[in-house]
Design a protein around this motif. Structure first.
Motif, PDB file in Angstrom:
ATOM      1  N   GLU A   3      -0.934   9.799  -5.694  1.00  0.00           N
ATOM      2  CA  GLU A   3      -0.045   9.192  -4.731  1.00  0.00           C
ATOM      3  C   GLU A   3       1.134   8.566  -5.454  1.00  0.00           C
ATOM      4  O   GLU A   3       1.008   8.009  -6.519  1.00  0.00           O
ATOM      5  CB  GLU A   3      -0.778   8.086  -3.947  1.00  0.00           C
ATOM      6  N   THR A   5       2.504   5.724  -5.026  1.00  0.00           N
ATOM      7  CA  THR A   5       2.396   4.392  -4.450  1.00  0.00           C
ATOM      8  C   THR A   5       2.044   3.405  -5.526  1.00  0.00           C
ATOM      9  O   THR A   5       1.550   3.744  -6.591  1.00  0.00           O
ATOM     10  CB  THR A   5       1.302   4.341  -3.367  1.00  0.00           C
ATOM     11  N   SER A   7      -0.108  -0.369  -6.245  1.00  0.00           N
ATOM     12  CA  SER A   7      -1.411  -0.838  -5.800  1.00  0.00           C
ATOM     13  C   SER A   7      -1.326  -1.635  -4.514  1.00  0.00           C
ATOM     14  O   SER A   7      -2.302  -1.732  -3.778  1.00  0.00           O
ATOM     15  CB  SER A   7      -2.048  -1.695  -6.907  1.00  0.00           C
ATOM     16  N   THR A  10      -1.030   0.009   0.338  1.00  0.00           N
ATOM     17  CA  THR A  10      -2.250   0.632   0.846  1.00  0.00           C
ATOM     18  C   THR A  10      -2.345   0.380   2.340  1.00  0.00           C
ATOM     19  O   THR A  10      -1.922  -0.663   2.830  1.00  0.00           O
ATOM     20  CB  THR A  10      -3.487   0.048   0.138  1.00  0.00           C
ATOM     21  N   GLU A  29       0.446   8.579   4.613  1.00  0.00           N
ATOM     22  CA  GLU A  29       0.570   9.104   3.253  1.00  0.00           C
ATOM     23  C   GLU A  29       1.955   9.697   3.029  1.00  0.00           C
ATOM     24  O   GLU A  29       2.520   9.585   1.939  1.00  0.00           O
ATOM     25  CB  GLU A  29      -0.510  10.150   2.991  1.00  0.00           C
ATOM     26  N   PHE A  33       2.018   5.640   1.456  1.00  0.00           N
ATOM     27  CA  PHE A  33       0.868   4.757   1.391  1.00  0.00           C
ATOM     28  C   PHE A  33      -0.363   5.491   0.869  1.00  0.00           C
ATOM     29  O   PHE A  33      -0.572   6.659   1.163  1.00  0.00           O
ATOM     30  CB  PHE A  33       0.532   4.191   2.780  1.00  0.00           C
ATOM     31  N   SER A  34      -1.193   4.783   0.102  1.00  0.00           N
ATOM     32  CA  SER A  34      -2.567   5.213  -0.117  1.00  0.00           C
ATOM     33  C   SER A  34      -3.354   4.805   1.119  1.00  0.00           C
ATOM     34  O   SER A  34      -3.095   3.755   1.700  1.00  0.00           O
ATOM     35  CB  SER A  34      -3.163   4.528  -1.353  1.00  0.00           C
ATOM     36  N   THR A  35      -4.304   5.616   1.549  1.00  0.00           N
ATOM     37  CA  THR A  35      -5.008   5.330   2.787  1.00  0.00           C
ATOM     38  C   THR A  35      -6.517   5.253   2.594  1.00  0.00           C
ATOM     39  O   THR A  35      -7.082   5.948   1.757  1.00  0.00           O
ATOM     40  CB  THR A  35      -4.712   6.399   3.865  1.00  0.00           C
ATOM     41  N   TYR A  51      -9.958  -3.929   0.112  1.00  0.00           N
ATOM     42  CA  TYR A  51      -8.753  -3.299  -0.421  1.00  0.00           C
ATOM     43  C   TYR A  51      -7.497  -4.139  -0.233  1.00  0.00           C
ATOM     44  O   TYR A  51      -6.471  -3.850  -0.852  1.00  0.00           O
ATOM     45  CB  TYR A  51      -8.552  -1.923   0.223  1.00  0.00           C
ATOM     46  N   PRO A  53      -5.100  -4.374   2.168  1.00  0.00           N
ATOM     47  CA  PRO A  53      -3.983  -3.450   2.387  1.00  0.00           C
ATOM     48  C   PRO A  53      -2.735  -4.151   2.897  1.00  0.00           C
ATOM     49  O   PRO A  53      -2.791  -5.265   3.426  1.00  0.00           O
ATOM     50  CB  PRO A  53      -4.545  -2.513   3.471  1.00  0.00           C
ATOM     51  N   ARG A 217      -3.179  11.428  -2.744  1.00  0.00           N
ATOM     52  CA  ARG A 217      -4.452  10.780  -3.012  1.00  0.00           C
ATOM     53  C   ARG A 217      -5.619  11.662  -2.570  1.00  0.00           C
ATOM     54  O   ARG A 217      -6.616  11.805  -3.281  1.00  0.00           O
ATOM     55  CB  ARG A 217      -4.519   9.437  -2.278  1.00  0.00           C
TER      56      ARG A 217
END
Length: 302
Positions: A3, A5, A7, A10, A29, A33-35, A51, A53, A217
């Protein structure tokens, strides 16, 4: 699930409709974004606490606790942006959602462009950061219990723990030999290798020879799962649960739409690593079952 992105970028998606969940994953995504996606409120709360987010989407009508109660519990421990998604668009419903802690309220049906535009507008507006949450108990990582009492209190875990690895991880030390052997380099990162393809679990970098391959991701996680499993076949249902973060839970429903989504991600992954399904170098299809790594030894031409 690499990804492009950081950290902090998310998103947690809490939605019990599998097709809509996949749509939200694709849109977020694409937005960078990481999902992390789950199918009920209890798992959603745990995922948010684990997480931390930037954005959380909540379906209002879900089994167990609904999105309103989930929002209240999340807001007690997190300042994530909460986006309520529901078919109920009456003024009283909107007010109830916003009062529970939502930042945005989107009614179904909606178009992906509208959803993306609303997310972008919400992030541009910004808001005053909430006070740092008070953590009452620490946990090693995300927890998705099979028994879900409706009113069970949720304790906040340690911030941003990395997702748990699949249960079965078979890795050989550097220099190991054998069919489909993988390598773990302890010097810098944890590299898994197959032929001239290498993957670093820590930095989420994929290399073919010395050229880096840009994966999403989801594509990275699929490839990592296959590298870890070597010649053991991973079914589409198994990979679906792994991508949801539910690989160790056996009670989740996996439908045809979920399996088609895995097929689509696998098609994109193969295209990016230059793998031809008709003459695979890295990933082979086991018809009617799933996928596995090819043998290290290239068979002679027919």
């Amino acid at each position: 699930m690499t990804e492009t992105t950081d950290s902090g970028r998310t998103a947690v998606i809490v939605e019990d409709d599998a097709e809509l969940r996949h749509l939200l994953v694709d849109v977020l995504e694409a937005a960078g974004f990481s999902t992390v996606s789950v199918g009920n409120g209890i798992d959603g709360i745990q995922a948010v606490l684990s997480y931390q987010p930037m954005i959380t989407t909540l379906d209002v009508n879900m089994p167990g606790i609904d999105g309103i109660e989930a929002a209240r519990r999340i807001r007690a421990h997190s300042d994530t942006y909460i986006v309520m998604i529901t078919a109920m668009g009456e003024e009283a419903d909107v007010v109830l959602g916003l009062t529970a802690g939502a930042d945005e309220y989107i009614t179904k049906p909606f178009r992906p462009r509208e959803f993306r535009a609303r997310i972008d507008a919400m992030l541009r507006r910004g808001r005053v950061a909430a006070p740092a949450p008070v953590r009452t108990q620490e946990s090693a990582g995300p927890s998705f219990p099979s028994a879900r009492p409706a009113a069970a209190p949720v304790a906040a875990p340690a911030p941003a723990a990395a997702p748990a690895a699949p249960q079965e991880v078979i890795v050989h030390e550097a220099g190991a030999t054998g069919t489909g052997a993988l390598e773990l380099h302890n010097g810098e990162g944890q590299w898994l290798a197959h032929r001239n393809l290498r993957l670093d679990l820590d930095s989420r970098i994929v290399l073919i020879d010395d050229t880096e391959v840009d994966l999403t991701r989801t594509e990275f996680d699929l490839l990592a799962a296959l590298l870890e499993s070597r010649r053991r076949v991973r079914s589409k249902a198994d990979l679906t649960l792994l991508l949801r973060g539910e690989s160790y839970v056996t009670t989740y429903f996996v439908g045809d739409a979920d399996k088609r989504a895995v097929e689509a991600h696998m098609t994109n992954l193969r295209r990016k690593i230059g793998d031809n399904p008709a003459q695979p170098r890295f990933i082979e299809t086991v018809r009617g079952v799933g996928y596995r790594l090819t043998s290290e030894v290239t068979p002679p031409p027919a």
